[in-house]
Design an enzyme around this catalytic site. Structure first.
Site, PDB file in Angstrom:
ATOM      1  N   ALA A  77      35.871   8.726  21.225  1.00  6.61           N
ATOM      2  CA  ALA A  77      35.687   9.494  19.991  1.00  6.61           C
ATOM      3  C   ALA A  77      34.849   8.698  18.998  1.00  6.61           C
ATOM      4  O   ALA A  77      34.910   7.470  18.969  1.00  6.61           O
ATOM      5  CB  ALA A  77      37.043   9.816  19.369  1.00  6.61           C
ATOM      6  N   SER A  83      34.918   4.288  16.001  1.00  6.68           N
ATOM      7  CA  SER A  83      34.966   4.791  17.366  1.00  6.68           C
ATOM      8  C   SER A  83      36.188   4.239  18.073  1.00  6.68           C
ATOM      9  O   SER A  83      36.658   3.141  17.756  1.00  6.68           O
ATOM     10  CB  SER A  83      33.679   4.389  18.108  1.00  6.68           C
ATOM     11  OG  SER A  83      33.580   5.064  19.342  1.00  6.68           O
ATOM     12  N   ASP A  84      36.690   5.004  19.028  1.00  5.65           N
ATOM     13  CA  ASP A  84      37.827   4.543  19.806  1.00  5.65           C
ATOM     14  C   ASP A  84      37.778   5.167  21.192  1.00  5.65           C
ATOM     15  O   ASP A  84      37.258   6.277  21.355  1.00  5.65           O
ATOM     16  CB  ASP A  84      39.152   4.910  19.129  1.00  5.65           C
ATOM     17  CG  ASP A  84      40.310   4.124  19.713  1.00  5.65           C
ATOM     18  OD1 ASP A  84      40.459   2.940  19.352  1.00  5.65           O
ATOM     19  OD2 ASP A  84      41.048   4.684  20.543  1.00  5.65           O
ATOM     20  N   SER A  85      38.318   4.442  22.167  1.00  6.14           N
ATOM     21  CA  SER A  85      38.380   4.938  23.542  1.00  6.14           C
ATOM     22  C   SER A  85      39.810   4.861  24.050  1.00  6.14           C
ATOM     23  O   SER A  85      40.537   3.911  23.753  1.00  6.14           O
ATOM     24  CB  SER A  85      37.465   4.121  24.458  1.00  6.14           C
ATOM     25  OG  SER A  85      36.123   4.303  24.109  1.00  6.14           O
TER      26      SER A  85
END
Length: 198
Positions: free
Chosen positions: A111, A73-75
């Site tokens: 994501a 996950s990444d922001s």
């Protein structure tokens, strides 16, 4: 089916724990900043940067753990002028980021990608518009006195579950997306794959 979270994020681990998801955390050893800068140089859209970084994390760990589902996950935080914010490297940089955010709408993009046997098998990208109130110098100094260096690992310089909520006058979008991962779609996929009971 076993789930691995390819992250060191306290917030993402806490979300999965609170939701009762059995998982193991194995951080993905990647240089996020270098990958992000390369994508910016290629004029990749912010949404796609978040998606690709999430995929990179998931695939990197999945290659060594092919029997498991691996969640990356990444922001990304995008200012109104399209500038992407990175995690602040100093208190002064955090102050500069917060000043740039003050009195404007920013976009948070989170994501999630799940990989299996070294390749992505599922993905979801969610966005949340956040409206930052006008932040006074006095407030910023008090905020950083309380929150620095704990927010050094936070893109956007805030923890929404703590004092960071005071930065905003209005928040749109899913709470979990703002915390750093679109949790509800992740849970739905986990049910389809037997990580959780359907």
């Amino acid at each position: 089916m076993k789930l691995i979270l390819a992250s060191q994020s306290t917030s993402r681990r806490a979300m999965l724990d609170a939701a009762g998801v059995p998982f193991t955390a194995i951080p993905a050893a990647i240089d996020e900043l270098s990958f992000k800068q390369a994508m910016l140089a290629d004029d990749v859209a912010p949404r796609d940067i978040a998606d690709r970084l999430a995929e990179l994390k998931a695939v990197r760990v999945s290659g060594a753990q092919p029997e498991a589902l691996v969640l990356g996950s990444d922001s990304i935080v995008v200012l109104a002028d399209g500038t992407l914010l990175d995690k602040p490297e100093s208190r002064a940089q955090a102050h500069a980021h917060l000043t740039a955010m003050s009195g404007s709408a920013i976009m948070l993009i989170s994501a999630a990608v799940i990989a299996e046997a070294g390749r992505p098998v599922w993905r979801h990208v969610a966005t949340a518009p956040l409206h930052v109130r006008a932040l006074s110098h006095t407030f910023l100094e008090a905020y950083l006195d309380a929150e620095w260096p704990a927010i050094a690992g936070c893109v956007g310089c805030f923890r929404i579950e703590g004092l960071g909520v005071q930065l905003f006058e209005r928040i749109e979008g899913d709470h979990f997306t703002i915390l750093g991962m679109p949790l509800l779609p992740v849970l739905d996929y986990c049910r389809t794959r037997g990580v959780l009971v359907a």
